[in-house]
Design a protein around this motif. Structure first.
Motif, short mmCIF file in Angstrom:
data_model
loop_
_atom_site.label_atom_id
_atom_site.label_comp_id
_atom_site.label_asym_id
_atom_site.label_seq_id
_atom_site.Cartn_x
_atom_site.Cartn_y
_atom_site.Cartn_z
N ARG A 40 0.86 -1.19 0.00
CA ARG A 40 0.00 0.00 0.00
C ARG A 40 0.89 1.24 0.00
O ARG A 40 1.90 1.29 0.69
CB ARG A 40 -0.87 -0.04 1.25
N ILE A 41 0.50 2.22 -0.78
CA ILE A 41 1.19 3.52 -0.82
C ILE A 41 0.10 4.56 -0.59
O ILE A 41 -0.81 4.69 -1.41
CB ILE A 41 1.90 3.75 -2.16
N GLU A 42 0.18 5.27 0.53
CA GLU A 42 -0.88 6.19 0.91
C GLU A 42 -0.39 7.63 1.04
O GLU A 42 0.70 7.87 1.55
CB GLU A 42 -1.51 5.76 2.24
N HIS A 43 -1.24 8.54 0.61
CA HIS A 43 -1.01 9.97 0.81
C HIS A 43 -1.56 10.31 2.19
O HIS A 43 -2.75 10.13 2.44
CB HIS A 43 -1.76 10.73 -0.29
N ASN A 44 -0.71 10.73 3.10
CA ASN A 44 -1.20 11.10 4.43
C ASN A 44 -0.62 12.45 4.82
O ASN A 44 0.09 13.07 4.05
CB ASN A 44 -0.90 10.02 5.46
N GLY A 45 -0.94 12.92 5.97
CA GLY A 45 -0.48 14.23 6.40
C GLY A 45 -1.43 15.32 5.93
O GLY A 45 -2.45 15.06 5.28
#
Length: 101
Positions: A40-45
């Motif tokens: 999984r590669i997630e955009h967070n922040g």
């Protein structure tokens, strides 16, 4: 708006609708170099939250199949400009960043 932290200044800027497309571009680059290693590669922040002002850093979390291969992941991410920052949490969480060009 600027928030002062110690002697460094962090600039908080208004939400930019392009942050999501910037993340998607980076997502593709990461997928390409990690192949089947990433689950999984997630955009967070803060830049991942619509309409929220944020510091201009696209934070990304990568979950991998086998953390014992950290050295390999670091080498592959280095190919697309990431720098590894070793620290005591490396047994379960590594930190890399992409310096400004």
């Amino acid at each position: 708006m600027k928030v002062e932290v110690m002697d460094n200044k962090i600039e908080i800027i208004p939400y930019d609708k392009n942050w999501e497309s910037e993340f998607l571009t980076v997502h593709k680059e990461i997928l390409k170099v990690l192949n089947d290693s990433s689950i999984r590669i997630e955009h967070n922040g803060s830049t991942s939250v619509p309409r929220l002002s944020a510091k201009l850093i696209i934070d990304i979390q990568i979950s991998v199949t086998n953390f014992d291969k950290l050295k390999s992941y670091v080498q592959n991410l280095k190919k697309i400009g990431y720098t590894y920052i070793p620290h005591q949490d490396d047994v379960f969480s590594a930190f890399l960043h992409k310096p400004k060009e």
